[in-house]
Motif scaffolding. Structure first.
Motif, PDB file in Angstrom:
ATOM      1  N   GLN C 104       0.822  -1.212   0.000  1.00 53.02           N
ATOM      2  CA  GLN C 104       0.000   0.000   0.000  1.00 53.02           C
ATOM      3  C   GLN C 104       0.855   1.262   0.000  1.00 53.02           C
ATOM      4  OE1 GLN C 104      -3.634  -0.651   2.836  1.00 53.02           O
ATOM      5  NE2 GLN C 104      -1.939  -1.924   3.520  1.00 53.02           N
ATOM      6  N   GLN C 106       0.295   5.817  -0.270  1.00 56.58           N
ATOM      7  CA  GLN C 106      -0.679   6.864  -0.014  1.00 56.58           C
ATOM      8  C   GLN C 106      -1.458   7.153  -1.295  1.00 56.58           C
ATOM      9  OE1 GLN C 106      -1.193  10.228  -0.649  1.00 56.58           O
ATOM     10  NE2 GLN C 106      -2.360  10.814   1.148  1.00 56.58           N
ATOM     11  N   ALA C 117       0.974   4.560   3.558  1.00 58.24           N
ATOM     12  CA  ALA C 117      -0.356   4.693   4.149  1.00 58.24           C
ATOM     13  C   ALA C 117      -0.965   3.306   4.037  1.00 58.24           C
ATOM     14  CB  ALA C 117      -1.219   5.709   3.418  1.00 58.24           C
ATOM     15  N   GLU C 118      -2.014   3.061   4.814  1.00 60.13           N
ATOM     16  CA  GLU C 118      -2.682   1.768   4.720  1.00 60.13           C
ATOM     17  C   GLU C 118      -4.156   2.014   4.418  1.00 60.13           C
ATOM     18  OE1 GLU C 118       0.365  -0.931   7.353  1.00 60.13           O
ATOM     19  OE2 GLU C 118      -1.420  -0.187   8.386  1.00 60.13           O
ATOM     20  N   GLY C 119      -4.382   2.614   3.266  1.00 59.60           N
ATOM     21  CA  GLY C 119      -5.731   3.043   2.905  1.00 59.60           C
ATOM     22  C   GLY C 119      -6.518   2.038   2.093  1.00 59.60           C
ATOM     23  N   SER C 168       2.840  -2.411   3.315  1.00 53.76           N
ATOM     24  CA  SER C 168       2.829  -0.996   2.924  1.00 53.76           C
ATOM     25  C   SER C 168       4.250  -0.564   2.651  1.00 53.76           C
ATOM     26  CB  SER C 168       2.203  -0.137   4.026  1.00 53.76           C
ATOM     27  OG  SER C 168       3.184   0.227   4.960  1.00 53.76           O
ATOM     28  N   ASN C 341      -4.805   5.430   8.084  1.00 52.94           N
ATOM     29  CA  ASN C 341      -5.787   5.858   7.087  1.00 52.94           C
ATOM     30  C   ASN C 341      -6.829   6.660   7.837  1.00 52.94           C
ATOM     31  OD1 ASN C 341      -7.775   4.009   8.234  1.00 52.94           O
ATOM     32  ND2 ASN C 341      -6.633   2.386   7.205  1.00 52.94           N
ATOM     33  N   GLN C 344     -10.706   2.874   8.864  1.00 52.32           N
ATOM     34  CA  GLN C 344     -11.401   1.881   8.042  1.00 52.32           C
ATOM     35  C   GLN C 344     -11.780   0.640   8.841  1.00 52.32           C
ATOM     36  OE1 GLN C 344      -9.714   1.043   4.229  1.00 52.32           O
ATOM     37  NE2 GLN C 344      -9.354   3.185   3.761  1.00 52.32           N
ATOM     38  N   ASN C 364      -6.122   8.456  13.702  1.00 51.96           N
ATOM     39  CA  ASN C 364      -5.906   8.330  12.263  1.00 51.96           C
ATOM     40  C   ASN C 364      -4.859   9.305  11.732  1.00 51.96           C
ATOM     41  OD1 ASN C 364      -9.342   8.072  12.460  1.00 51.96           O
ATOM     42  ND2 ASN C 364      -8.051   6.356  11.867  1.00 51.96           N
ATOM     43  N   MET C 366      -3.054  10.124   7.691  1.00 53.21           N
ATOM     44  CA  MET C 366      -2.896   9.720   6.281  1.00 53.21           C
ATOM     45  C   MET C 366      -2.137  10.800   5.521  1.00 53.21           C
ATOM     46  SD  MET C 366      -5.869   8.324   3.798  1.00 53.21           S
ATOM     47  CE  MET C 366      -5.473   7.609   2.208  1.00 53.21           C
TER      48      MET C 366
END
Lengths: 475, 466, 391
Positions: C104, C106, C117-119, C168, C341, C344, C364, C366
């Motif tokens: 992952q 961004q 990022a871990e979106g 990530s 993120n 989530q 959070n 991001m």
């Protein structure tokens, strides 16, 4: 217009590595634009992802920096929506021939008026020197640690085969000539392609024993030959080398020109009555009609459903139609369902069917059980195909009538519609005539006559007699 | 004998559709070649023709729209001796064009049969990439303004070794298909058909006029290209065998696998000497890493910041400790900053981020620009080692200046970070200098290591003078 | 054997250790070094590795190879996952085992390609049409990049499903000290209990039994069908095989303290900051529990419910509301969920904590930076009830 005015100098220095050929290509492009007489605001520059695609950040036009491989799709959108702009798409070799290869082929084929400039350095530079579709065989790359086994694309051949109007190949080793090619490309009305051979002294050179920027330029120069000298060279001499020059210069009308010339006038001429319906005030019989129309593919079953539903609506009532068919267009049982009511309809599917229009005996057998539970079902069959209609059903030879009386087998559905109007009084013949007239493309008069004939046949028919102690359609 | 598991009348196609004829010709071709069903796979695309795999008694793979060539390639690359036949429509060739040309270029030995009827039949007769200019379809009701794609010319431009075109009514179709399947490389047969449900309903086209259409468009027919080229799946398998043998007999042998690079340059040894990673690191300097220390090295891209940091991390491990290294760099390769955030610790490291490092090395203008925010956060207990040519903003941290860049002039800019590490460790032995020397010797190729070992000495000498 | 490796190198080693025989990929930051690593490694072990013309071709080739019986791997980042989407669904439909690494970065879209990022956590779960479950694992260290790659291959093969490894940039391109050999015992040998009939045997293409793979709804013999009853059986089985295995798929690390009113639930690279924060909180005298999730999908519900303390396993093994006297001194009142993120997985915790009177407190970030131990500690402190006063 001076070339200096075309850059966003506040963003300099560029992210390009020292000695990268892309700067030379960008510069040749800017000189060509300066000479072209185009104003800054007439130019839209679209790019994808990669080192070359970063050029959009440094030039002072309308620019789009988009997703990897997709520059041409965005560029096509701009060029078609605003043909007055000169759209230029900038791509790397990976961008254009790998992930974006399909867009490249079809932009060339479609011949949308724009210019594609491909910065070909035979490698993915930005991500660390992976081989691309133009990396020469046996070269080394970070993903070809044992030497590349794949043969490279010839971008010029690809663009030519796909139908580009103008195709040229230049090189950063001959920037003046490159500039002239880009200028010619900008003047092309259709899709023009300039492949610009470039260098990657960061990821390609070092892995392939081309150690300095100077050596790289010498190597590239030696790998190129002038197209005018092609005939004097042997196949062996030309092998895996790049010819420089204009390969294709065959102007043909661009997509937008053809669209404006051929499509738009026809489309305008074809505008007739709109699709809006001015509803009447016919009071249909009370209750909800849940109608199954079934037959075999090719009998116009879906069309019958659509005309029926639209007719009901035209009368000022409410209808919904669900299409239902197998994956192949003209095979197997074809089925459509229509729900009609005087009030707005909530659930649009047939749940408790009370009408079945069956055009074949298979369709009748498959769906008759569904109407048996209804209180007073209407079952109307095409007696041309259904030889033994069940007691209580109306039988009208719709297919035979359409074929024999009107020479129009395809009008069987219209005959059925007329017969159903007479039997059910669900809708008026007048509305049916209006909708049929609008819905059929050929033989309008015969279709209308077939509709009226169906109505007459329906009026004149009575349900099949119910023999004593025999099951009827209500079972 | 037949490969069909049902009679052709059971095909799901509309009456008069050309697909049935092509499938029967394909069956004849397969029979003629006496293919082994267990060693044959049919891959189909989406569309009417996508329904055809289930009528053949061979392995079947019915995949996504436009991607048949990718699955077929995967099958062939995984099992080079498998006979792989992909069947697509003209629509699939449109959405999957890049797979088509790249498979041709790569020369994966699959056979692609294109059932080309100039429109999307299954979805209601929309125009496709092969619809002739002016053709009337559901989406070109006023005539197609686009030019049709010459699929054969396209894959020929991708150097496909076997390319042919004909119509489904051609008696020679089974022969042509047999030739294509028997060809060891990528082969494509563009079979022109009619779509009775849609295209012929709105255009002047029938079985007889297909050939005229072909001639009118100036598209070649018959066998258009036939040339031998090495097939990719077998080539890769052979390559793997060579590499496997080489891996067994040590890295030096790998050089045999490499061929001459373009421009006559000799092949570079792909692996070089076996990296230390393959031999493992042991605790050679026990008890020498006492405290957890965070170090940020900020320099320029192309000046070997990352690999020097890796040597420092390795040194910490050689001391029996732990290390983490997080690199920061812009998307491009040789321009802008390059930085490494290091934590060296005698115990296991969880969080790898560094808000304000114990030690910051600033080696260049690029590095200074990147590190300016970090610099502003640093306090009096923290140390900055900066090149003396840089103009540093005043701050609270202790700043030591050294002529890193000037001293590295001789050995080259790639030795700057290592030189600075020499200075750092000579002044503050976070890990002993000897551990760094050992790490360099273990992790770097001999010529590079030689330069860096010298740089460490130069740097250490600078520390004495400050 | 001690080494200084990054997460991508560990994934390559894991794949080789798991017997991966096929790789196809496409260059993308920050996953490219898996591509280069596999292109270098696989030919040496008799496998095939290829760089495809795009991400769609990469996963397509992998699925072809998987159908031919090879253990296949592909690796990409967010933009590439978007292009994998349709084929991921096809892998579910065809029940082809495949390991997909999503390194992952961004986002959305190109985002910040070199930043972490871990979106893509919910994207991993819902990233293809149809909504059927699949498996996603998240390592927190370089060593776990190795072990969980091996696990992902085991799960993919035993359940015939695509399995996603969510790393990530912060793991993929962070080097640390590892000893992969020492992990040997921790990697292999995972056997999932698969009820008979739920996962049919895979007959590879090219083998003696003619195989039929189709992306369309199909019956047990691989023939396309429109029969609602057969389609219902198919999709319910595809869902059930993952759901039934869920308890066995729960890979978590529990660090629970009896009586702790605060629970930290973490995963991915953020778990490392959480470990430091939890240690600091305990040093300060606070009772805090910590649950690290390695399996993100299917949701490790049993472990989360147990950690919440309001539930305990029922007679049939499924979590049930606790009745009778509390077995713990006090249930958890607050759950801190730090994520790299905008929040989530917190919603999964909220779902499981519904009705328990538990506050879910997200932490959070991001902005390309890591969630720090300090930020998590602040959240623990701010929500932590003050210790009861005596007297």
């Amino acid at each position: 217009m001076r070339q200096q005015m075309l850059i966003r100098s506040q963003h300099f220095p560029t992210i390009l590595c020292p000695g990268c050929g892309h700067g030379i290509v960008m510069s040749a492009m800017l000189r060509a634009i300066a000479k072209s007489g185009l104003s800054k605001n007439e130019i839209v520059l679209a790019s994808g992802i990669g080192c070359a695609s970063r050029v959009t950040g440094y030039v002072d036009f309308q620019t789009l920096h988009t997703t990897h491989g997709r520059a041409l799709t965005f560029a096509t959108g701009v060029a078609v929506a605003r043909p007055e702009f000169k759209v230029i798409a900038i791509m790397g070799d990976g961008d254009a021939t790998a992930i974006g290869g399909n867009h490249f082929i079809h932009a060339a084929r479609r011949n949308v008026g724009m210019t594609a400039i491909i910065f070909n350095n035979n490698i993915y530079g930005m991500t660390g020197g992976q081989y691309s579709p133009t990396t020469p065989t046996a070269s080394f790359a970070s993903t070809a640690p044992y030497g590349n086994v794949e043969p490279p694309f010839d971008i010029v051949s690809l663009a030519t085969a796909a139908g580009a109007s103008f195709v040229a190949r230049g090189s950063c080793t001959d920037p003046v000539r490159l500039e002239n090619m880009i200028l010619k490309a900008l003047k092309c009305r259709g899709f023009s392609v300039v492949e610009a051979m470039s260098t990657c002294p960061t990821t390609y050179g070092p892995r392939n024993k081309i150690k300095t920027v100077e050596a790289y330029m010498d190597w590239l120069r030696a790998q190129c030959y002038d197209l005018s000298k092609k005939d004097k060279m042997t196949d062996e001499e030309r092998r895996s080398k790049w010819g420089l020059g204009v390969f294709v210069d065959q102007p043909r009308p661009s997509y937008v020109e053809i669209y404006d010339r051929d499509v738009v006038p026809k489309a305008k001429a074809a505008v007739g009555e709109g699709t809006s319906i001015r509803p009447g005030e016919y009071e249909m019989p009370a209750g909800k009609f849940e109608i199954i129309i079934a037959g075999k593919a090719g009998q116009g079953i879906q069309k019958l459903g659509a005309i029926l539903a639209e007719t009901v609506i035209r009368d000022g009532n409410h209808a919904a139609q669900i299409e239902n068919y197998g994956p192949a267009a003209r095979t197997g049982i074809s089925l459509t369902e229509v729900v009609a009511e005087g009030e707005p309809i909530d659930f649009p599917l047939v749940e408790n069917a009370n009408v079945l229009l069956a055009m074949t005996s298979e369709a009748l057998a498959a769906h008759l059980p569904r109407v048996r539970r209804a209180a007073n079902p209407i079952v109307l069959v095409d007696s041309t195909h259904v030889k033994n209609p069940p007691p209580g059903a109306w039988a009208v030879p719709v297919s035979a009538t359409a074929k024999e009386e009107f020479g129009l087998p395809m009008a069987a559905n219209v005959v059925m519609l007329g017969a159903f109007a007479a039997v059910s009084k669900l809708f008026t013949l007048a509305s049916a005539e209006a909708v049929v007239a609008r819905s059929v493309t050929r033989s309008v008069e015969q279709n209308l006559a077939a509709l009226r004939r169906g109505y007459a046949l329906g009026e004149g028919s009575v349900p099949v007699a119910v023999p004593a102690s025999s099951a009827t359609v209500t079972g | 004998m037949t490969f069909l598991n049902r009679p052709p009348r059971d095909f799901p196609f509309c009456p008069g559709c050309g697909h049935g004829g092509t499938l029967q010709a394909l069956d004849s071709a397969m029979t003629r070649l006496d293919l082994n069903p267990a060693r044959t796979a049919i891959v189909t695309d989406i569309g009417c023709i996508g329904l055809s795999d289930q009528y053949f008694n061979v392995h079947a793979f019915h995949g996504l729209h436009g991607r048949a060539v990718t699955y077929a390639s995967g099958l062939k690359l995984a099992d080079p001796d498998l006979t792989v036949i992909a069947i697509m429509g003209d629509g699939g060739c449109g959405i999957g064009g890049t797979h088509l040309v790249n498979a041709a270029r790569r020369n994966v030995g699959i056979t692609l049969v294109v059932c080309n009827n100039f429109n999307f039949g299954m979805t209601g007769g929309q125009h496709s990439v092969t619809t002739p200019c002016g053709g009337i379809t559901a989406t070109t009701t006023e005539g197609n303004p686009e030019t049709p794609l010459d699929l054969c010319a396209l894959v020929s431009a991708g150097s496909a070794p076997f390319v042919a075109r004909t119509t489904v009514y051609d008696q020679a179709l089974p022969d042509l298909l047999a030739k294509a399947i028997a060809h060891p490389g990528f082969s494509l047969v563009d079979v022109w058909e009619i779509c009775t449900a849609y295209y012929v309903q709105t255009n002047r086209l029938n079985a007889k006029s297909l050939k005229e259409l072909m001639a009118g468009l100036g598209f070649a027919s018959g066998v258009i290209r036939e040339s031998p080229r090495p097939e990719a799946a077998h080539l890769l398998r052979e390559r793997a065998r060579v590499s496997e043998r080489a891996a067994e007999s040590g890295p030096a042998a790998l050089e045999c696998a490499a061929e001459a690079a373009p421009g006559g340059a000799a092949a570079a040894p792909p692996g070089g000497a076996a990296p230390a990673a393959l031999r493992g690191l042991s605790c050679e300097f026990p008890g020498t890493l006492h405290d957890r220390v965070s170090i940020v090295i900020a320099g320029s891209a192309g000046e070997k910041v990352k690999s020097c940091a890796a040597a420092l991390g390795t040194a910490a491990i050689l001391c029996g400790g732990f290390a983490t290294q997080k690199d920061d760099y812009p998307i491009t390769v040789m321009t802008g900053h390059s930085a490494a955030e290091m934590i060296l610790s005698p115990s296991r490291i969880e969080f790898t981020g560094i808000d304000s490092p114990d030690i910051l090395l600033i080696l260049s203008q690029d590095g200074l620009r990147w590190a300016s925010k970090i610099l502003a956060r640093m306090g009096p207990d923290q140390t900055v080692l900066a090149d003396d040519g840089l103009d540093l903003p005043s701050g609270r941290s202790r700043v030591l200046r050294f002529p890193f860049r000037a001293s590295a002039a001789e050995a080259g800019k790639k030795s700057i970070p290592m030189l600075a590490l020499g200075t750092l460790l000579a002044g503050r032995p976070v890990v002993p200098l000897e551990a760094l020397r050992r790490a360099v010797a273990l992790t770097q190729k001999p010529p590079v290591a030689e330069v860096n070992l010298k740089a460490i000495e130069q740097g250490a000498a600078l520390a004495g003078g400050s | 054997m001690i080494e200084f490796l990054d997460g991508n190198e560990a994934v390559v080693r894991g794949a080789v250790a798991a017997g991966c025989g096929f790789f196809a990929g496409y260059p993308i930051t920050p996953a490219s070094s898996i591509l280069t690593g596999m292109l270098k490694a696989l030919p040496r072990t008799g496998g095939v590795a290829i760089q495809a013309e795009d991400e769609i071709a990469s996963i397509g080739m992998c699925l072809g190879a998987a159908a031919a019986g090879k253990r296949a791997l592909t690796a990409t980042s967010g933009p590439g996952m978007s292009l994998y989407s349709e084929n991921l669904g096809m892998a579910q439909m065809m029940e082809l085992p495949l390991v997909v690494v999503n390194v992952q970065r961004q986002g959305p879209a190109t985002g910040s390609a070199t930043k972490g990022a871990e979106g893509d956590v919910q994207f991993a779960r819902w990233g293809t049409s149809g909504g059927l479950p699949l498996v996603a694992l998240a390592p927190t260290t370089v060593e776990e990049c190795f072990t969980l790659t091996v696990r992902a291959f085991e799960i993919a093969e035993q359940l015939r499903t695509p399995a996603i490894l969510l790393t990530s940039k912060e793991l993929a391109q962070t080097r640390e000290r590892v000893d992969l050999e020492a992990l040997g015992g921790d990697t292999g040998g995972m056997r999932l209990p698969v009820p008979p009939g739920e996962v049919p045997a895979l007959h590879p293409i090219g083998g003696p039994t003619l195989a039929r793979f189709t992306t369309s709804s199909h019956d047990e013999r691989g023939h396309i069908t429109g029969d609602p009853a057969i389609i219902d059986r198919l999709v319910r089985r595809l869902a059930a095989k993952i759901e039934h295995a869920a308890p066995e798929l729960e890979i978590v690390r529990e660090d629970l303290r009896a009586g702790a009113a605060t629970l930290v639930v973490s995963y991915g690279v953020t778990a490392r900051a959480a470990r430091e924060a939890v240690a600091a909180a305990r040093d300060a005298g606070l009772a805090v529990s910590h649950l690290i999730l390695h399996t993100l999908w299917p949701v490790p519900e049993r472990a989360i419910r147990e950690a919440l303390g309001g539930f305990e396993p029922g007679a049939d093994g499924t979590p049930a509301p606790r009745v009778g006297p509390a077995s713990r001194s006090a249930p958890v009142r607050r759950v801190v969920v730090p994520e790299n993120n905008l929040g989530q997985y917190a919603r999964e915790i909220e779902r499981l904590a519904a009705g328990c009177g538990v506050d879910v407190v997200p932490v959070n970030r991001m902005d390309t930076g890591l969630v720090t131990p300090g930020e998590i500690l602040d959240a623990i402190r701010s929500v932590h009830p003050s210790p009861p006063r005596i007297g």
